[in-house]
Design an enzyme around this catalytic site. Structure first.
Site, PDB file in Angstrom:
ATOM      1  N   GLU A 176      41.240  92.082  34.946  1.00  0.00           N
ATOM      2  CA  GLU A 176      41.704  91.235  34.078  1.00  0.00           C
ATOM      3  C   GLU A 176      43.131  91.420  34.127  1.00  0.00           C
ATOM      4  O   GLU A 176      43.892  90.422  33.451  1.00  0.00           O
ATOM      5  CB  GLU A 176      40.869  91.428  32.809  1.00  0.00           C
ATOM      6  CG  GLU A 176      41.128  92.741  31.978  1.00  0.00           C
ATOM      7  CD  GLU A 176      39.966  93.689  32.524  1.00  0.00           C
ATOM      8  OE1 GLU A 176      39.666  93.746  33.647  1.00  0.00           O
ATOM      9  OE2 GLU A 176      39.715  94.585  31.395  1.00  0.00           O
ATOM     10  N   ARG A 177      43.756  92.542  34.621  1.00  0.00           N
ATOM     11  CA  ARG A 177      45.201  92.783  34.530  1.00  0.00           C
ATOM     12  C   ARG A 177      45.811  91.847  35.648  1.00  0.00           C
ATOM     13  O   ARG A 177      47.011  91.759  35.785  1.00  0.00           O
ATOM     14  CB  ARG A 177      45.655  94.179  34.887  1.00  0.00           C
ATOM     15  CG  ARG A 177      44.816  95.377  33.721  1.00  0.00           C
ATOM     16  CD  ARG A 177      45.379  96.601  33.761  1.00  0.00           C
ATOM     17  NE  ARG A 177      44.310  97.647  33.309  1.00  0.00           N
ATOM     18  CZ  ARG A 177      43.977  97.624  32.207  1.00  0.00           C
ATOM     19  NH1 ARG A 177      44.044  96.974  31.185  1.00  0.00           N
ATOM     20  NH2 ARG A 177      43.098  98.662  31.745  1.00  0.00           N
ATOM     21  N   CYS A 281      44.081 104.996  45.176  1.00  0.00           N
ATOM     22  CA  CYS A 281      42.759 106.037  45.258  1.00  0.00           C
ATOM     23  C   CYS A 281      42.982 106.888  46.345  1.00  0.00           C
ATOM     24  O   CYS A 281      42.332 107.871  46.485  1.00  0.00           O
ATOM     25  CB  CYS A 281      41.543 105.133  45.297  1.00  0.00           C
ATOM     26  SG  CYS A 281      41.314 104.204  46.768  1.00  0.00           S
ATOM     27  N   GLU A 384      42.146 112.820  37.294  1.00  0.00           N
ATOM     28  CA  GLU A 384      42.878 111.820  37.969  1.00  0.00           C
ATOM     29  C   GLU A 384      44.198 111.463  37.132  1.00  0.00           C
ATOM     30  O   GLU A 384      43.667 110.742  36.149  1.00  0.00           O
ATOM     31  CB  GLU A 384      41.783 110.795  38.528  1.00  0.00           C
ATOM     32  CG  GLU A 384      42.600 109.797  39.416  1.00  0.00           C
ATOM     33  CD  GLU A 384      41.954 108.557  39.724  1.00  0.00           C
ATOM     34  OE1 GLU A 384      41.132 107.830  38.983  1.00  0.00           O
ATOM     35  OE2 GLU A 384      41.836 108.031  40.976  1.00  0.00           O
TER      36      GLU A 384
HETATM   37  P1  NAD Z   1      38.509 100.472  35.930  1.00  0.00           P
HETATM   38  O1  NAD Z   1      37.434 101.291  36.266  1.00  0.00           O
HETATM   39  O2  NAD Z   1      39.126 100.504  34.637  1.00  0.00           O
HETATM   40  O3  NAD Z   1      38.055  98.816  36.174  1.00  0.00           O
HETATM   41  C1  NAD Z   1      37.811  98.432  37.261  1.00  0.00           C
HETATM   42  C2  NAD Z   1      36.937  97.267  36.884  1.00  0.00           C
HETATM   43  O4  NAD Z   1      35.929  97.404  36.011  1.00  0.00           O
HETATM   44  C3  NAD Z   1      37.517  95.983  36.375  1.00  0.00           C
HETATM   45  O5  NAD Z   1      37.297  94.797  37.031  1.00  0.00           O
HETATM   46  C4  NAD Z   1      37.350  96.195  34.875  1.00  0.00           C
HETATM   47  O6  NAD Z   1      37.277  94.866  34.369  1.00  0.00           O
HETATM   48  C5  NAD Z   1      36.127  96.754  35.116  1.00  0.00           C
HETATM   49  N1  NAD Z   1      35.772  97.496  33.799  1.00  0.00           N
HETATM   50  C6  NAD Z   1      36.491  98.250  33.114  1.00  0.00           C
HETATM   51  N2  NAD Z   1      35.815  98.905  31.938  1.00  0.00           N
HETATM   52  C7  NAD Z   1      34.509  98.624  32.113  1.00  0.00           C
HETATM   53  C8  NAD Z   1      33.356  98.863  31.323  1.00  0.00           C
HETATM   54  N3  NAD Z   1      33.302  99.688  30.300  1.00  0.00           N
HETATM   55  N4  NAD Z   1      32.249  98.079  31.555  1.00  0.00           N
HETATM   56  C9  NAD Z   1      32.134  97.286  32.751  1.00  0.00           C
HETATM   57  N5  NAD Z   1      33.181  97.019  33.424  1.00  0.00           N
HETATM   58  C10 NAD Z   1      34.512  97.634  33.282  1.00  0.00           C
HETATM   59  O7  NAD Z   1      39.688 100.640  37.010  1.00  0.00           O
HETATM   60  P2  NAD Z   1      41.070 100.471  37.250  1.00  0.00           P
HETATM   61  O8  NAD Z   1      41.796 100.861  36.186  1.00  0.00           O
HETATM   62  O9  NAD Z   1      41.144  98.930  37.187  1.00  0.00           O
HETATM   63  O10 NAD Z   1      41.427 100.945  38.736  1.00  0.00           O
HETATM   64  C11 NAD Z   1      41.963 102.341  39.040  1.00  0.00           C
HETATM   65  C12 NAD Z   1      40.809 103.117  39.166  1.00  0.00           C
HETATM   66  O11 NAD Z   1      40.128 102.611  40.258  1.00  0.00           O
HETATM   67  C13 NAD Z   1      41.400 104.562  39.738  1.00  0.00           C
HETATM   68  O12 NAD Z   1      40.086 105.656  39.301  1.00  0.00           O
HETATM   69  C14 NAD Z   1      41.280 104.483  41.095  1.00  0.00           C
HETATM   70  O13 NAD Z   1      41.032 105.848  41.901  1.00  0.00           O
HETATM   71  C15 NAD Z   1      39.945 103.775  41.518  1.00  0.00           C
HETATM   72  N6  NAD Z   1      40.053 103.058  42.946  1.00  0.00           N
HETATM   73  C16 NAD Z   1      39.001 103.401  43.851  1.00  0.00           C
HETATM   74  C17 NAD Z   1      38.920 103.196  45.053  1.00  0.00           C
HETATM   75  C18 NAD Z   1      37.867 103.291  46.068  1.00  0.00           C
HETATM   76  O14 NAD Z   1      37.760 102.688  46.752  1.00  0.00           O
HETATM   77  N7  NAD Z   1      37.446 104.569  45.875  1.00  0.00           N
HETATM   78  C19 NAD Z   1      40.061 102.167  45.403  1.00  0.00           C
HETATM   79  C20 NAD Z   1      40.943 101.562  44.419  1.00  0.00           C
HETATM   80  C21 NAD Z   1      40.914 102.127  43.199  1.00  0.00           C
END
Ligand code: NAD
Length: 499
Positions: A176-177, A281, A384
Site C-alpha cells: 500500500e506504500r 532483502c 534486520e
Molecule cells: P511487510 O511484511 O510489512 O509487508 C509485505 C506485504 O504484507 C504488504 O503487501 C503488506 O500490505 C502486507 N502486510 C503487512 N502487514 C500485514 C499483516 N499484519 N497482515 C497481513 N498482511 C500484512 O514488508 P515490507 O516492509 O513491505 O517489505 C520489507 C520486507 O520484505 C523486509 O523484511 C525484506 O527483507 C523483505 N523482502 C524479502 C524478499 C525475499 O524475496 N525474501 C524480497 C524483498 C523484500
C-alpha cells in the site's frame, strides 16, 4: 489529493470503502497521494470475475499466452523510464536503481516468453500392454500475489509473469506504500493482449490480505515481505488448504578472508550495504572479516568510501548513491537501533543519524552508518535493520565465521571474498543459506535460475521465478490410459457379405 483505486476487469476503478492509506514522498516527508483500502466485498467481486476469466485463459494455448508475455516485455522496455520514475516517486530509490528494479522484473517476463517449454508434461508410452502414462501441468486457478514496498516493479513482475503464463488468474495485492507501478503494469498487460479480469490489482492492507487467505476460490498464495508476516501468511494459507510460498526477511553476511582483494571487497560492501539505503532483502548488512589485520584493513578502506557517498532525493541527479528510507517510522526505528548499538558496546565508526539534506529537511533520510566490533548478542546484529547500516563482526577464523553465518536465523543470501578456490568451494557447499556469492556481493540469481532463501527467510516449498515458479503455479495431473485393440486389429479389407 490524488486518489488511487484498483485495477478490476481491465479498468482503473475508484475504491468504495472510504478508507485510505497515505502514500508518502519519502524525500520530502509529504503525503503525495492516498490509496483506497479495499473491502471484502470488493475482493469477492474481483475474485469471482477472475475465476470466470481464468477458464478461457487456461484454455488458451500456451504459446498464445507466451505471446502476451512477449508483447508485455516490449511494452515494459518502451515504458522503462516512465516505470522507473513511478518507482522512484513512491519508493524514493535513485533513478538508476529504479531502472534496475524494472529490469530485473523484465528478465523474469523474458523467461515467461518460453513458458510452453516449462509447461510440457511427461509421458511413458507402453508403461504396460497397451498402456500409456502421461502427466500434465495444469493451472491452479485463481492465485494471489502479495508484495512488499522495496521493489515496486520487480517483485510484482516475479509474481504475475509465471502465474499468468501458466494459465492462472491473479489477484495482486501490492504494498500500500507503492501501489502505482503495479496498476500501470496491469494496464500494459492489457495492451499486450491479456484478457480483462485475468489480472486484478486490488489495494489494501491486513484486512484484504486476510480476505485473500480465507477465500475459498483462491488456490495459491505467493508472498514476499518481512519474516513475521511471511510466517503468519504461510500458516493461515496452508491451514486453509492453499499452496503457499512466503519469502521473508534477511540478515546477509559477507565473509572477508585475509587473502581477499581488500579494495574489491570494500567496494562490494559499499554497494551491497548502502545501495537502495539498505532496503534490499539481499543487502549485505554484516561484514565478517577473518583476523584482526583483515578487519583493520577493511575498516580503513570502508571509511573514506563511505564519506564520499552522496545521499539525496532521486531528482537530484544520477550521481546520487542512495535516497531516503520509506517512512518516518522506518527512519526512527533505524536511528533507535543505531543508538542501541552504541549503548550495547559496538564501536560506531560512521554515524548517519544526523544527516540533513538541504531543502529536504523533512525527508526520511538516514546517512550511511558503520559499526565495528559488533557481537552476536546485540540488537543491531539480531534484527534486520533494513537501512543503510553495516555491522562488522570480527571473526578469528574461517570456521568461526562460517559458524556465525550458519547460526543466524535467516538464510537468504551470503557471500565470501577470497582468492582461494578451496575455501570458496567449501563455503558454497557447507553454508545453510539459499543464495551464495563468491567474490560477488548480492547473488540474486538470474531469471532462468530461481530465487529463494533458507531458514526464516522463506516458508513453504519451491523458489520464486525460474523453473520452480512453473512448478509452483501448476499442479500435476497424471493419466493412465489403456486402449483396447480397435479397428486396427479387427478391420478387414475384404469385400464380405454381411454376416
Ligand atoms: P511487510 O511484511 O510489512 O509487508 C509485505 C506485504 O504484507 C504488504 O503487501 C503488506 O500490505 C502486507 N502486510 C503487512 N502487514 C500485514 C499483516 N499484519 N497482515 C497481513 N498482511 C500484512 O514488508 P515490507 O516492509 O513491505 O517489505 C520489507 C520486507 O520484505 C523486509 O523484511 C525484506 O527483507 C523483505 N523482502 C524479502 C524478499 C525475499 O524475496 N525474501 C524480497 C524483498 C523484500
Amino acid at each position: 489529493m490524488k486518489e488511487i483505486g484498483h485495477w478490476i476487469n481491465g479498468k482503473l476503478v475508484a475504491g468504495t470503502s472510504g478508507r485510505f492509506a497515505d502514500i508518502m514522498n519519502p524525500a520530502t516527508g509529504e503525503v503525495q497521494a492516498r490509496v483506497s483500502l479495499a473491502t471484502r466485498a470488493e475482493l469477492d467481486a474481483a475474485v469471482a470475475d477472475a475465476a470466470h476469466a481464468q477458464v478461457a485463459w487456461a484454455a488458451t494455448n500456451p504459446q498464445r499466452r507466451a505471446r502476451v508475455m512477449m508483447a508485455f516485455g516490449a511494452l515494459i522496455n518502451q515504458n522503462m523510464e516512465k516505470l522507473a520514475e513511478m518507482v522512484s516517486r513512491e519508493h524514493g530509490k535513485t533513478f538508476p536503481d529504479a531502472r534496475g528494479d524494472v529490469q530485473r522484473g523484465l528478465e523474469v517476463i523474458e523467461v515467461c516468453m518460453g513458458a510452453p517449454a516449462f509447461l510440457k508434461g511427461e509421458m511413458t508410452d507402453n508403461a504396460g500392454p497397451g498402456i500409456d502414462i502421461y502427466a500434465m501441468r495444469q493451472a491452479l486457478g485463481v492465485v494471489a500475489g502479495i508484495t512488499p514496498f522495496n521493489f515496486p516493479a520487480m517483485i510484482p513482475l516475479w509474481k504475475m509473469g509465471p502465474a499468468l503464463a501458466c494459465g492462472n488468474a491473479m489477484i495482486l495485492k501490492p504494498s500500500e506504500r507503492v501501489p502505482s507501478t503495479s496498476l500501470f503494469l496491469a494496464e500494459l498487460l492489457q495492451q499486450a493482449g491479456l484478457p480483462d479480469g485475468v489480472l486484478q490489482v486490488i489495494n489494501g492492507a491486513k484486512e484484504i490480505v486476510d480476505g485473500i487467505l480465507d477465500h475459498e476460490t483462491i488456490q495459491g498464495v505467493g508472498f514476499v515481505g518481512s519474516t513475521p508476516i511471511a510466517q503468519y501468511i504461510y500458516g493461515r494459507a496452508a491451514a486453509n488448504g492453499k499452496r503457499a510460498q512466503c519469502f521473508g526477511g534477511a540478515k546477509n553476511h559477507m565473509i572477508i578472508m585475509p587473502d581477499a582483494d581488500m579494495d574489491k571487497a570494500a567496494d562490494a560492501l559499499i554497494g551491497a550495504g548502502y545501495g537502495a539505503a539498505g532496503e534490499r532483502c539481499m543487502a549485505i548488512s554484516v561484514a565478517v572479516p577473518v583476523g584482526e589485520k583483515t578487519a583493520d584493513a577493511l575498516i580503513e578502506r570502508l571509511v573514506p568510501r563511505i564519506e564520499k557517498l552522496k545521499v539525496g532525493p532521486y531528482t537530484a541527479g544520477e550521481d546520487v548513491d542512495f535516497g531516503p528510507v520509506i517512512t518516518a517510522q522506518s527512519r526512527d526505528r533505524i536511528n533507535a537501533l543505531i543508538g542501541s548499538g552504541v549503548v550495547q558496546g559496538a564501536k560506531l565508526v560512521v554515524d548517519g543519524r544526523s544527516i540533513k539534506i538541504q531543502g529536504y529537511e523533512n525527508g526520511f533520510f538516514v546517512g550511511p552508518t558503520l559499526f565495528d566490533r559488533v557481537t552476536r548478542d546485540m540488537d543491531i546484529y539480531k534484527q534486520e535493520i533494513f537501512g543503510p547500516v553495516l555491522s562488522t563482526v570480527r571473526s578469528s577464523s574461517y570456521e568461526d565465521a562460517l559458524k556465525l553465518v550458519m547460526d543466524n536465523e535467516y538464510g537468504n543470501g551470503t557471500a565470501i571474498f577470497t582468492a582461494d578456490g578451496d575455501t570458496a568451494r567449501d563455503f558454497a557447499s557447507r553454508v545453510n543459506v539459499g543464495m551464495v556469492g563468491i567474490n560477488f556481493p548480492i547473488p540474486v540469481p538470474l531469471s532462468y535460475y530461481s530465487f529463494g532463501g533458507w531458514k526464516k527467510s522463506a516458508f513453504g516449498d519451491l523458489n520464486q521465478y525460474g523453473p520452480d515458479a512453473f512448478r509452483f503455479y501448476t499442479k500435476t495431473k497424471t493419466v493412465t490410459a489403456r486402449w483396447f485393440s480397435g479397428i486396427k486389429a479387427g478391420a478387414s479389407l475384404n469385400f464380405k457379405a454381411m454376416d
